[in-house]
Design an enzyme around this catalytic site. Structure first.
Site, PDB file in Angstrom:
ATOM      1  N   HIS A 115      73.606  46.639  20.587  1.00 37.11           N
ATOM      2  CA  HIS A 115      72.893  47.821  21.062  1.00 37.11           C
ATOM      3  C   HIS A 115      73.185  48.016  22.551  1.00 37.11           C
ATOM      4  O   HIS A 115      74.212  47.518  23.027  1.00 37.11           O
ATOM      5  CB  HIS A 115      71.397  47.785  20.728  1.00 37.11           C
ATOM      6  CG  HIS A 115      70.649  46.561  21.151  1.00 37.11           C
ATOM      7  ND1 HIS A 115      69.344  46.320  20.823  1.00 37.11           N
ATOM      8  CD2 HIS A 115      71.025  45.489  21.889  1.00 37.11           C
ATOM      9  CE1 HIS A 115      68.957  45.176  21.334  1.00 37.11           C
ATOM     10  NE2 HIS A 115      69.942  44.657  21.973  1.00 37.11           N
ATOM     11  N   HIS A 116      72.311  48.689  23.275  1.00 38.59           N
ATOM     12  CA  HIS A 116      72.579  48.976  24.692  1.00 38.59           C
ATOM     13  C   HIS A 116      71.450  48.431  25.563  1.00 38.59           C
ATOM     14  O   HIS A 116      70.296  48.375  25.136  1.00 38.59           O
ATOM     15  CB  HIS A 116      72.674  50.489  24.922  1.00 38.59           C
ATOM     16  CG  HIS A 116      73.818  51.132  24.196  1.00 38.59           C
ATOM     17  ND1 HIS A 116      75.075  51.237  24.744  1.00 38.59           N
ATOM     18  CD2 HIS A 116      73.896  51.683  22.964  1.00 38.59           C
ATOM     19  CE1 HIS A 116      75.873  51.832  23.889  1.00 38.59           C
ATOM     20  NE2 HIS A 116      75.180  52.119  22.791  1.00 38.59           N
ATOM     21  N   ASP A 117      71.813  48.054  26.777  1.00 39.19           N
ATOM     22  CA  ASP A 117      70.809  47.693  27.773  1.00 39.19           C
ATOM     23  C   ASP A 117      70.347  49.005  28.405  1.00 39.19           C
ATOM     24  O   ASP A 117      71.074  49.599  29.209  1.00 39.19           O
ATOM     25  CB  ASP A 117      71.441  46.752  28.809  1.00 39.19           C
ATOM     26  CG  ASP A 117      70.473  46.412  29.932  1.00 39.19           C
ATOM     27  OD1 ASP A 117      69.357  46.984  29.967  1.00 39.19           O
ATOM     28  OD2 ASP A 117      70.838  45.586  30.783  1.00 39.19           O
TER      29      ASP A 117
END
Ligand SMILES: CC(C)(COP(=O)(O)OP(=O)(O)OC[C@H]1O[C@@H](n2cnc3c(N)ncnc32)[C@H](O)[C@@H]1OP(=O)(O)O)[C@@H](O)C(=O)NCCC(=O)NCCS
Length: 199
Positions: A115-117
């Site tokens: 996923h993304h930070d």
């Protein structure tokens, strides 16, 4: 937002320009993604599994994978023996996805390893492997998030979102998933018997 505005933001943030040549890895990845989509629509478990094996996924015996799946990075996907993947599963193996023996993934399950930070100024990707233990049952439309380990014999109820590890033989449900029951620990079934090979 027009191109000029985008460029200003890029300069202010001291980033690479938004439009860059697509690197070879991205091209190769896109090609495999498209091929996987085609494999997911083939008839018969045997054909779909053959296709995934050609793309280097490791898939055991007597396992069935129903149609409509999306597999990301099949080379990092491992599925054991006598497991069933239901219709429309999303299996993201980009950071490694290991599914054990006699695992039941019901329809439209989503398993994410990346996923993304959301605090990173570049929206950096971050992820970790997911492991699903033997005899686990992930019910319809459950979502498993990156880094989660589902213990042996655990059950994830329909619609749950699993953000933390699930202990063996524990039933979890809800958003975020919490324990709702315990499961019998003496399981002897072989899901390979339940697969309908011609679908
Ligand atoms: C996991 C499952 C079987 C549990 O059903 P169950 O045995 O009837 O549930 P339980 O009686 O153990 O429920 C215990 C508690 O959890 C709650 N609960 C049950 N299912 C839930 C769910 N999906 N999400 C959140 N809570 C749930 C119950 O309301 C109950 O709460 P309460 O004690 O406050 O009343 C069911 O939720 C489920 O997901 N079924 C799968 C459907 C499916 O995917 N079918 C495809 C087959 S291949």
């Amino acid at each position: 937002m027009n191109v000029a505005e985008k460029n200003i933001i890029n300069i202010v943030q001291d980033e690479e320009p938004a439009v860059v040549a697509m690197p070879f890895d991205k091209l190769k990845g896109s090609f495999i993604y498209i091929i996987c989509g085609v494999i997911g629509r083939l008839p018969f478990h045997a054909l779909r599994i053959l296709g995934l094996r050609i793309l280097k996924a490791k898939i055991g015996k007597r396992t069935g994978i129903y149609r409509g799946f999306e597999v990301r990075r099949p080379r990092f996907l491992t599925i054991g023996n006598s497991s069933v993947v239901g219709h429309g599963a999303l299996l993201d193996a980009r950071c490694g996805l290991t599914i054990g023996d006699n695992v039941n993934l019901s329809n439209e399950v989503m398993i994410w390893t990346l996923h993304h930070d959301y605090n990173d100024r570049n929206f950096a990707q971050t992820g970790a492997p997911v492991i699903i233990g033997n005899y686990a049952w992930i019910c319809s439309r459950a979502i498993i998030l990156p880094g989660v380990t589902i213990g042996e014999g655990a059950v994830v109820a329909a619609g749950a979102v699993v953000a933390r590890d699930v202990a063996p033989y524990t039933v979890v449900g809800g958003v975020p998933a919490k324990p709702i029951a315990k499961r019998n620990e003496h399981l002897t079934y072989d899901l390979g018997d339940a697969i309908i090979p011609i679908i």
